[in-house]
Design an enzyme around this catalytic site. Structure first.
Site, PDB file in Angstrom:
ATOM      1  N   SER A 139       0.863  -1.188   0.000  1.00 31.08           N
ATOM      2  CA  SER A 139       0.000   0.000   0.000  1.00 31.08           C
ATOM      3  C   SER A 139       0.899   1.237   0.000  1.00 31.08           C
ATOM      4  O   SER A 139       2.079   1.150   0.381  1.00 31.08           O
ATOM      5  CB  SER A 139      -0.841  -0.006   1.286  1.00 31.08           C
ATOM      6  OG  SER A 139      -1.490   1.232   1.471  1.00 31.08           O
ATOM      7  N   TYR A 152      -2.263  -1.468  10.429  1.00 36.52           N
ATOM      8  CA  TYR A 152      -2.211  -1.578   8.968  1.00 36.52           C
ATOM      9  C   TYR A 152      -0.873  -1.071   8.440  1.00 36.52           C
ATOM     10  O   TYR A 152      -0.242  -1.696   7.596  1.00 36.52           O
ATOM     11  CB  TYR A 152      -3.369  -0.769   8.376  1.00 36.52           C
ATOM     12  CG  TYR A 152      -3.578  -0.914   6.889  1.00 36.52           C
ATOM     13  CD1 TYR A 152      -4.299  -1.977   6.375  1.00 36.52           C
ATOM     14  CD2 TYR A 152      -3.079   0.035   5.994  1.00 36.52           C
ATOM     15  CE1 TYR A 152      -4.524  -2.104   5.008  1.00 36.52           C
ATOM     16  CE2 TYR A 152      -3.300  -0.080   4.629  1.00 36.52           C
ATOM     17  CZ  TYR A 152      -4.025  -1.148   4.139  1.00 36.52           C
ATOM     18  OH  TYR A 152      -4.234  -1.269   2.789  1.00 36.52           O
TER      19      TYR A 152
HETATM   20  P1  NAD Z   1     -11.521  -6.085  -0.144  1.00 35.63           P
HETATM   21  O1  NAD Z   1     -12.126  -6.032   1.216  1.00 35.63           O
HETATM   22  O2  NAD Z   1     -12.379  -5.842  -1.328  1.00 35.63           O
HETATM   23  O3  NAD Z   1     -10.776  -7.446  -0.372  1.00 35.63           O
HETATM   24  C1  NAD Z   1     -10.078  -8.103   0.625  1.00 35.63           C
HETATM   25  C2  NAD Z   1     -10.042  -9.570   0.285  1.00 35.63           C
HETATM   26  O4  NAD Z   1      -9.368 -10.270   1.325  1.00 35.63           O
HETATM   27  C3  NAD Z   1     -11.452 -10.158   0.159  1.00 35.63           C
HETATM   28  O5  NAD Z   1     -11.480 -11.075  -0.908  1.00 35.63           O
HETATM   29  C4  NAD Z   1     -11.625 -10.868   1.493  1.00 35.63           C
HETATM   30  O6  NAD Z   1     -12.518 -11.949   1.394  1.00 35.63           O
HETATM   31  C5  NAD Z   1     -10.206 -11.339   1.727  1.00 35.63           C
HETATM   32  N1  NAD Z   1      -9.943 -11.693   3.111  1.00 35.63           N
HETATM   33  C6  NAD Z   1     -10.180 -10.969   4.224  1.00 35.63           C
HETATM   34  N2  NAD Z   1      -9.852 -11.678   5.323  1.00 35.63           N
HETATM   35  C7  NAD Z   1      -9.365 -12.868   4.874  1.00 35.63           C
HETATM   36  C8  NAD Z   1      -8.867 -14.019   5.505  1.00 35.63           C
HETATM   37  N3  NAD Z   1      -8.813 -14.120   6.842  1.00 35.63           N
HETATM   38  N4  NAD Z   1      -8.482 -15.065   4.735  1.00 35.63           N
HETATM   39  C9  NAD Z   1      -8.560 -14.993   3.388  1.00 35.63           C
HETATM   40  N5  NAD Z   1      -9.025 -13.923   2.728  1.00 35.63           N
HETATM   41  C10 NAD Z   1      -9.422 -12.870   3.463  1.00 35.63           C
HETATM   42  O7  NAD Z   1     -10.302  -5.058  -0.086  1.00 35.63           O
HETATM   43  P2  NAD Z   1      -9.294  -4.554  -1.225  1.00 35.63           P
HETATM   44  O8  NAD Z   1      -9.331  -3.082  -1.178  1.00 35.63           O
HETATM   45  O9  NAD Z   1      -9.508  -5.259  -2.492  1.00 35.63           O
HETATM   46  O10 NAD Z   1      -7.908  -4.993  -0.564  1.00 35.63           O
HETATM   47  C11 NAD Z   1      -7.061  -5.959  -1.136  1.00 35.63           C
HETATM   48  C12 NAD Z   1      -5.624  -5.667  -0.721  1.00 35.63           C
HETATM   49  O11 NAD Z   1      -5.220  -4.411  -1.264  1.00 35.63           O
HETATM   50  C13 NAD Z   1      -5.451  -5.573   0.804  1.00 35.63           C
HETATM   51  O12 NAD Z   1      -4.225  -6.154   1.175  1.00 35.63           O
HETATM   52  C14 NAD Z   1      -5.401  -4.060   1.020  1.00 35.63           C
HETATM   53  O13 NAD Z   1      -4.691  -3.729   2.181  1.00 35.63           O
HETATM   54  C15 NAD Z   1      -4.678  -3.613  -0.240  1.00 35.63           C
HETATM   55  N6  NAD Z   1      -4.847  -2.197  -0.567  1.00 35.63           N
HETATM   56  C16 NAD Z   1      -6.092  -1.683  -0.816  1.00 35.63           C
HETATM   57  C17 NAD Z   1      -6.219  -0.347  -1.125  1.00 35.63           C
HETATM   58  C18 NAD Z   1      -7.538   0.280  -1.442  1.00 35.63           C
HETATM   59  O14 NAD Z   1      -7.606   1.517  -1.517  1.00 35.63           O
HETATM   60  N7  NAD Z   1      -8.601  -0.475  -1.654  1.00 35.63           N
HETATM   61  C19 NAD Z   1      -5.085   0.471  -1.166  1.00 35.63           C
HETATM   62  C20 NAD Z   1      -3.842  -0.079  -0.900  1.00 35.63           C
HETATM   63  C21 NAD Z   1      -3.740  -1.425  -0.598  1.00 35.63           C
END
Ligand code: NAD
Length: 257
Positions: A139, A152
């Site tokens: 991130s 985080y």
């Molecule tokens: P999201 O909530 O849409 O997706 C998260 C995914 O992780 C989902 O598929 C969920 O089912 C899964 N998950 C959660 N707990 C779990 C567990 N215990 N075991 C297995 N799977 C699990 O969120 P996102 O925004 O798509 O995030 C995905 C990644 O991207 C994360 O690591 C997040 O930190 C990172 N990220 C997101 C953003 C953003 O702005 N959305 C920015 C930077 C980084």
């Protein structure tokens, strides 16, 4: 570019960025293992529809990334892992002196420790094949801090450090390990933060998005799951053979400031 014949495991891929990455890797021919902790009909139906759309093999394997044994079992059950995308992640926001211990533990386990377990389990197969790609979804918060996100930010900085270490341990073996650092991407994880931000700042949805969330993203635009997927596919291409141990920011200029 074709990833035909390669198998990619994407953790946390039944929604958001993980699903976007799965789509992009499947689009360039990779077989896919989708994952989350649930085991619902709709998870398996998602795998079926992805397979149909892209003409590749797609399986859904349930495994809870908060549990080390589940992380390792995911890699074992998949059988082959040419490309490992550590994407599963959760978020919780609170001042550090009020931060619930259970939330701290869960964030560190899912966002950081899971990548240790899956990487350890996947590397022997990659070494045998003489080829492998590990892409860790960190991130902008792996490079910069914000208040109230201690767990985080600690986890994401940890993911960046882990990526560098794995790169050094695999250098010259046909294996690369890198971290992608997205800025804000409009996924369920971000959507869930909007109501609290609206309350905290006494603002409407559009103002919160523009003035609070995208305040640090100079483009004032969300990155998209397709862009994160495309960056992942690039890191899996031959053009990226010598890119290892680094971070790629997809953040509209956030970390340029
Ligand atoms: P999201 O909530 O849409 O997706 C998260 C995914 O992780 C989902 O598929 C969920 O089912 C899964 N998950 C959660 N707990 C779990 C567990 N215990 N075991 C297995 N799977 C699990 O969120 P996102 O925004 O798509 O995030 C995905 C990644 O991207 C994360 O690591 C997040 O930190 C990172 N990220 C997101 C953003 C953003 O702005 N959305 C920015 C930077 C980084």
């Amino acid at each position: 570019m074709s990833l035909s014949g390669k198998t990619a495991i994407v953790t946390g891929s039944n929604s958001g960025i993980g699903l976007g990455i799965a789509h992009e890797l499947a689009r360039v021919g990779a077989d896919i293992v989708l994952n989350s902790f649930t085991d619902r009909d709709e998870d398996h139906a998602l795998a079926e529809s992805l397979a149909k759309e892209h003409g590749v093999k797609v399986r859904y394997i349930a495994a809870d990334m908060s549990k080390g044994d589940d992380c390792r079992a995911l890699i074992a059950k998949a059988g082959t892992c040419d490309i490992l995308v550590n994407n599963a992640g959760i978020q919780f926001v609170a001042p550090i002196d009020e931060f619930p211990v259970a939330k701290w533990d869960a964030i560190i386990a899912i966002n950081l420790t899971s990548a240790f377990h899956t990487t350890a389990a996947a590397l022997p197969g990659m070494r045998k094949a003489g080829w492998g790609r590990i892409v860790n979804i960190a991130s902008a918060h792996g490079l910069r801090a914000s208040p109230f996100k201690s767990a985080y930010i600690a986890a994401k900085h940890g993911v960046v450090g882990l990526s560098k270490t794995v790169a050094l341990e695999t250098a010259g073996q046909g294996i690369t390990c890198n971290a992608i650092c997205p800025g804000y991407v409009l996924t369920p994880l971000v959507e869930a933060q909007i109501p609290d931000q609206m309350k905290a700042h006494h603002m409407d949805r559009e103002t919160v998005i523009r003035e609070v969330m995208l305040d640090r993203q100079p483009s004032r635009q969300f990155a998209t799951v397709e862009e994160i997927g495309g960056t992942t596919a690039f890191l899996c291409s031959a053009a990226a053979n010598q890119i290892t141990g680094t971070t790629i920011s997809v953040d509209g200029g956030w970390t340029a400031m």
